[in-house]
Design a protein around this motif. Sequence first.
Motif, mmCIF file in Angstrom:
data_model
loop_
_atom_site.group_PDB
_atom_site.id
_atom_site.type_symbol
_atom_site.label_atom_id
_atom_site.label_comp_id
_atom_site.label_asym_id
_atom_site.label_seq_id
_atom_site.Cartn_x
_atom_site.Cartn_y
_atom_site.Cartn_z
ATOM 1 N N MET A 96 -39.654 17.787 -17.201
ATOM 2 C CA MET A 96 -38.774 16.838 -17.872
ATOM 3 C C MET A 96 -39.013 15.407 -17.390
ATOM 4 O O MET A 96 -38.757 14.452 -18.110
ATOM 5 C CB MET A 96 -37.304 17.212 -17.643
ATOM 6 N N SER A 97 -39.487 15.265 -16.152
ATOM 7 C CA SER A 97 -39.702 13.920 -15.607
ATOM 8 C C SER A 97 -40.975 13.323 -16.207
ATOM 9 O O SER A 97 -41.794 14.018 -16.809
ATOM 10 C CB SER A 97 -39.815 13.972 -14.074
ATOM 11 N N LYS A 98 -41.103 12.046 -16.054
ATOM 12 C CA LYS A 98 -42.245 11.331 -16.614
ATOM 13 C C LYS A 98 -43.437 11.329 -15.666
ATOM 14 O O LYS A 98 -44.282 10.433 -15.692
ATOM 15 C CB LYS A 98 -41.843 9.891 -16.936
ATOM 16 N N THR A 99 -43.561 12.326 -14.794
ATOM 17 C CA THR A 99 -44.696 12.412 -13.857
ATOM 18 C C THR A 99 -45.952 12.766 -14.619
ATOM 19 O O THR A 99 -45.911 13.451 -15.654
ATOM 20 C CB THR A 99 -44.410 13.471 -12.777
ATOM 21 N N THR A 100 -47.082 12.358 -14.043
ATOM 22 C CA THR A 100 -48.353 12.606 -14.727
ATOM 23 C C THR A 100 -48.840 14.031 -14.525
ATOM 24 O O THR A 100 -49.604 14.546 -15.328
ATOM 25 C CB THR A 100 -49.412 11.625 -14.209
ATOM 26 N N SER A 101 -48.460 14.673 -13.396
ATOM 27 C CA SER A 101 -48.919 16.041 -13.121
ATOM 28 C C SER A 101 -47.795 17.015 -13.405
ATOM 29 O O SER A 101 -46.639 16.765 -13.113
ATOM 30 C CB SER A 101 -49.383 16.177 -11.666
ATOM 31 N N CYS A 102 -48.199 18.198 -13.944
ATOM 32 C CA CYS A 102 -47.217 19.239 -14.281
ATOM 33 C C CYS A 102 -47.878 20.582 -14.009
ATOM 34 O O CYS A 102 -48.956 20.885 -14.546
ATOM 35 C CB CYS A 102 -46.805 19.098 -15.744
ATOM 36 N N PHE A 103 -47.257 21.416 -13.142
ATOM 37 C CA PHE A 103 -47.851 22.691 -12.733
ATOM 38 C C PHE A 103 -46.914 23.852 -13.055
ATOM 39 O O PHE A 103 -45.676 23.719 -12.960
ATOM 40 C CB PHE A 103 -48.145 22.692 -11.229
ATOM 41 N N LEU A 104 -47.550 25.002 -13.400
ATOM 42 C CA LEU A 104 -46.834 26.280 -13.510
ATOM 43 C C LEU A 104 -47.316 27.152 -12.360
ATOM 44 O O LEU A 104 -48.523 27.377 -12.209
ATOM 45 C CB LEU A 104 -47.150 26.980 -14.844
ATOM 46 N N LYS A 105 -46.391 27.641 -11.534
ATOM 47 C CA LYS A 105 -46.761 28.479 -10.402
ATOM 48 C C LYS A 105 -46.424 29.919 -10.723
ATOM 49 O O LYS A 105 -45.333 30.208 -11.231
ATOM 50 C CB LYS A 105 -46.015 28.034 -9.143
ATOM 51 N N MET A 124 -51.938 19.986 -18.834
ATOM 52 C CA MET A 124 -52.372 18.621 -19.110
ATOM 53 C C MET A 124 -51.754 18.141 -20.423
ATOM 54 O O MET A 124 -51.629 18.901 -21.398
ATOM 55 C CB MET A 124 -53.902 18.572 -19.194
ATOM 56 N N ASP A 125 -51.334 16.884 -20.416
ATOM 57 C CA ASP A 125 -50.627 16.298 -21.570
ATOM 58 C C ASP A 125 -51.601 15.999 -22.701
ATOM 59 O O ASP A 125 -52.724 15.575 -22.467
ATOM 60 C CB ASP A 125 -49.911 15.009 -21.140
ATOM 61 N N ILE A 126 -51.123 16.240 -23.932
ATOM 62 C CA ILE A 126 -51.838 15.810 -25.123
ATOM 63 C C ILE A 126 -50.888 14.928 -25.918
ATOM 64 O O ILE A 126 -49.667 14.958 -25.712
ATOM 65 C CB ILE A 126 -52.322 16.995 -25.978
ATOM 66 N N ASN A 127 -51.377 14.157 -26.822
ATOM 67 C CA ASN A 127 -50.546 13.226 -27.586
ATOM 68 C C ASN A 127 -49.885 13.976 -28.753
ATOM 69 O O ASN A 127 -50.300 13.863 -29.918
ATOM 70 C CB ASN A 127 -51.396 12.057 -28.091
#
Length: 818
Positions: A96-105, A124-127
Amino acid sequence: MALIIASARTRWIVALFAFVALWGFALSITRYSIPEEMEEGSFVANLATDLGLDIRSLIQRKAKLDDIHSKNYLDINKDTGELFIREKIDRESICMSKTTSCFLKMDVILENPIRIFNIELEIMDINDNAPVFRRKTMHLDISEATPPGERFSLTNAVDADVGANSIKTYYLSESEYFSIDIQTGSDGSKYVDLVLNGNLDREEHAIHNLILTAVDGGVPARSGTASIIIKVLDINDNAPLFSQPVFTVNVPENSPVGTVVMTLNATDLDEGANAELMYSYTLYTSEKTQELFSLDPNTGEIKVKGVIDYEGSQSFEMYIQAQDRGATPLSGYCKVMAFVTDLNDNYPEVTIKSLKSTLREDVPVGTLIAVVSVSDQDSGVNGLVDLTLSRQASLPFLLNKSSEDYFELLVSKPLDREIVSRYDITFRVTDRGSPSLSDNETIIVEILDINDNAPTFPQSFYAIHVVENNAPGALLTSLSAFDPDLNENQYLVYFIMEKEILNTSMSMLFSINPENGNLYGLKTFDYEREREFLFHIEARDSGVPPLSSNVTVHIIILDQNDNTPLIVSPWRAQGSVIEEVIPRSTEKGHLVAKVIAIDADSEQNSRVTYQLLQISDSTLFSLDQYNGEIRTTRMFSYRDPRQQRLVIVAKDNGEPALSATVTIKISTVEHVMSFSETTEVPIEYDVFTDLNLYLVIGLGTVSFLLLITILVIIVLKCQKPKPKAIKIPPANRNSVISRNSVISQRSSTIADSTLISSDAYWYSLFLAETRKGKVVVRQPIVPKGAGYFVSSIPRSIGPSETSDSRASTLQVFTDNTE
């Protein structure tokens, strides 16, 4: 014991080494990276190869994937060892945060032995999200006096994507008055301000519609738009303007006050209070002109205020200004030239003298009502006038010229207030000018009432039906007369015209409300005693002298089924059972007994039918439902019991039906006992028992008292004077044609006593038809010592006769009475 302790230590040490080994395995982490929004079933990695596992062991060791704090977005194909997408992954919903990295553990767990592999999946973010404005429409109010360079904050757009896919810039639709200034915050967010580039003019462009577009940095780029609506607020920068500087208008002289001369209409390009105009005379307008003409300050309407006389002035000049209501008011000016046109400007006049505003409706023809004079200030032909009455043909009045310019108003026809109670008489006077002028004068003449109309009833004869057993004081009907007169001549009083019937006054039987004519019955009527009443009701007004009229009222009492049938044969004591004896050798169709019931009601309510309610053997006896005869339907057999029991109900034909029952006990004997149905023999005194003797003495005493009572009534009847005859109007004679008297009759039936000996089986046939009968003894063939049956036998069998013992409660005689 030592061996057991050593064995336990060994197992504990093994378990500790196994836990340390597993912990070591779990500490190794495998990382993968995938873009968001991959399709379901997409390949991520081959876990078996990456983790160095045998594919067959995945099934044997029950390999499973345990997601930590998340849904099961991925799963393992145990046949191939591949890690695949089970459900689409939305990076914005996971991180939910605007951080650039996002992980699923997640953990891959194997059993037998247990082994845990830690896996981290970077999303990884896509547009996939376009910029969105929090407000789709933004409204701004900007005064047209705002200087260029003024800045206005706008609502920013937001983009759920991060990094390069977030908002990059803003664009504004083309405008010569506005532009935007984009600023960047410390967190990289883009902010936009609206900048005014030029002077605004509300009169040229009151509303500006702009489109603000936010564009992100993705490939391909996505965008979002918002509408900006700018309303330019007015300032008072325009003066009112008239369509022309000078207006010319013609005003006829003697125009009535309030006549509209013209309406000025100045315009102001501003709006609101800056465009609201107020009209007024300037100082150049003379006071005389302002006294003759009024100017509405709000509408600019010029009206005639005074008398415009051509001979006094032929033209007027009005100088008028229109001023707005702005903070700094601005004004516009114009000139109005009013020219007076000459006319036949003096109206003829009517003067009423010696007026009588009220007249009695009985005034004679030719009565003077008023003296009327006419005049006209003009001269020549314009001063000649004619006087007429409006609608003269419909008025009972006429004008008679008594002298020059004087007229008399006279009564020409008889007056009737009930037809017309008020006259609006309009005099119309017209001069002979061109064009001619005329005037009207109206007087009102009220016609006073006299008592010249008697009350009238809608009907001359009222027939009122009343069901017997009515409640005393019940409303029977309402009689209402009408009197077209007024006031006390119209106030009516109702009363019953006194009359006696059998020493009973009508006012004791009926009552009428003197104010509204409601007629009430004062007693409960019995159809079996009185059946109708005929009397008159009078309505009298309160005039002087009073006038009255009367109406004939015919009260008809309707029968109600209120009498229960009375079983008079076979006679029985109250609640006792009738006993009949017949031989067992009785033939089919033999008359066993006859049940006779009488009903004091009339018509359908008095028609009695008979039914078998209970019967021991329905094959032995029959009952005629109309005459009550009980007959045998077959011969007795040895199987039939010696005693039979019948319960017979006598029911009338009323609604609801009323009934009475009788129980007959029939006994059969072997000896034949025959009766002489017609032979009448004198009473043998030696057969009387003591009981029979007492009964005969009692019957004789009652008969003697009855005879004395009848003689007394006859003497009283002979001494009573005949009732006075009541005149019946010709209109009512049809209802009482051929009636010398209306007699309330009552059916009466005398039931004689029946004597039954206690030592014989007899039955009696009691017939109640008339007052007279013979006491006879029917002689049976019986053994010696048996008793006799004594009964009152009527002379005939049939419907009961009407008793003449009670006179009618009302007698009405025509003109040819006895």
